[in-house]
Design a protein around this motif. Structure first.
Motif, short mmCIF file in Angstrom:
data_model
loop_
_atom_site.label_atom_id
_atom_site.label_comp_id
_atom_site.label_asym_id
_atom_site.label_seq_id
_atom_site.Cartn_x
_atom_site.Cartn_y
_atom_site.Cartn_z
N LYS A 1 5.87 25.69 28.98
CA LYS A 1 4.66 26.43 28.65
C LYS A 1 4.16 27.33 29.77
O LYS A 1 3.38 28.25 29.53
CB LYS A 1 3.55 25.44 28.25
N GLN A 2 4.60 27.07 30.99
CA GLN A 2 4.10 27.85 32.12
C GLN A 2 5.25 28.19 33.07
O GLN A 2 6.30 27.55 33.06
CB GLN A 2 3.00 27.07 32.86
N LYS B 1 0.83 31.60 38.87
CA LYS B 1 1.22 30.91 37.65
C LYS B 1 0.76 31.72 36.45
O LYS B 1 -0.27 32.38 36.49
CB LYS B 1 0.56 29.52 37.59
N ASN C 1 1.14 31.67 31.81
CA ASN C 1 1.71 31.09 30.60
C ASN C 1 2.98 31.84 30.24
O ASN C 1 3.12 33.03 30.54
CB ASN C 1 0.71 31.16 29.45
N THR C 2 3.91 31.17 29.60
CA THR C 2 5.18 31.81 29.29
C THR C 2 5.09 32.81 28.13
O THR C 2 6.09 33.43 27.78
CB THR C 2 6.28 30.77 29.00
N ASP C 3 3.90 32.98 27.55
CA ASP C 3 3.71 34.07 26.59
C ASP C 3 3.19 35.32 27.28
O ASP C 3 2.90 36.32 26.65
CB ASP C 3 2.78 33.65 25.46
N GLY D 1 -2.70 34.59 30.97
CA GLY D 1 -3.26 33.62 31.90
C GLY D 1 -2.71 33.67 33.31
O GLY D 1 -2.54 32.63 33.95
#
Length: 284
Positions: free
Chosen positions: A85-86, A97, A99-101, A104
């Motif tokens: 997710k990250q 850091k 988010n993998t989308d 954030g």
């Protein structure tokens, strides 16, 4: 069913891949490419795929990296969290850091220093709640751990004479300990190190192997009770296991007909070990 989800996207020199499942239907993967030459930048790319095939794969973000003068978009590999997710990476000597989308993006550290991105310079804990990393001017860096939100940054090796040899950091399956290479002599010679264990909650460190020499490929058993590793001659290593309390150091192969080991993998019940081995230029 076999589905190709990535076709390569062009030339990639010295490709490095990281991959993880986001859920049972989607995967996240990161691709690192060196530049075509030392003065040209390479790239770090992050993709998401629904596993249906190439049409179901989407580029989340691509950064330029390296070159002369160096690009400052990113200065390390992309490190995916175990949950997928990250992702974390180094930029401007700080750890970021997101988010993998692609959402954030946050700066987790605010002290520019000499973080060591290396081949595995940032390491997520298996439960995705903590991040371990090297900090300090090479070669006398210390090992730091922080919460995944950037809070509670702490130096766990502390002493200036500590020399954590800048290889990988190996988290225990329960996220409570870290195994790492340590050069007690202070001469930064990778042939004269020991494997040390760091208790993350207590901040205590102890020498596990107590026999300086060459070590490689530490691998925790799934139950966390043993570590397998290579030791001996760099060009003709032997495979060992040792209990995490330092007892029962065992050479698994008393006769060594093969000259290379790699890719140590424990069975789920911690009773068997698989590995690749072979003569120079051959693998079995």
């Amino acid at each position: 069913r076999l589905a190709k989800v990535f076709s390569g996207g062009g030339y990639c020199k010295a490709a490095n891949f990281g991959i993880n499942w986001l859920d049972s239907q989607k995967i996240i993967f990161a691709i690192s490419c060196d530049g075509p030459s030392a003065d040209l930048p390479g790239s770090e790319s992050l993709y998401i795929s629904d596993t249906t095939g190439i049409p179901g794969t989407k580029l989340i973000k691509k950064w330029e990296a390296g070159g002369v003068p160096p690009k400052t978009e990113i200065s390390s590999l992309l490190y995916l969290s175990p949950t997928g997710k990250q992702v974390i990476f180094i930029k401007d000597r700080n750890i970021y850091k997101m988010n993998t989308d692609g959402s954030g993006l946050v700066n987790l550290t605010n002290k520019p220093d000499d973080y060591i991105p290396g081949s595995s310079g940032l390491m997520w804990s298996p439960d995705s709640t903590q991040i371990a990393f090297f900090e300090g001017k090479y070669p006398t860096q210390n090992i730091y751990v922080m919460n995944a939100d950037g809070t509670n940054i702490r130096n766990l090796t502390k002493t200036p004479e500590t020399m954590a040899y800048s290889g990988r950091l190996f988290w225990s399956p329960d996220s409570n300990h870290i195994a790492y290479f340590h050069d007690q002599s202070g001469n930064n010679r990778s042939q004269e190190v020991d494997i040390y264990l760091l208790d993350v909650s207590r901040g205590t460190v102890r020498n596990l192997t107590k026999k300086p020499g060459w070590y490689g490929e530490p691998s925790w058993s799934p139950n966390g009770k043993q570590i397998a590793f290579l030791s001996g001659d760099l060009h003709n290593p032997k495979l060992y296991t040792i209990n995490v309390d330092g007892s029962n150091r065992t050479e698994l192969l008393s006769k060594q007909p093969l000259s290379q080991f790699s890719n140590i993998a424990w069975s789920a019940d911690s009773q068997q070990i698989a590995f690749t081995s072979g003569e120079i230029g051959k693998t079995s």
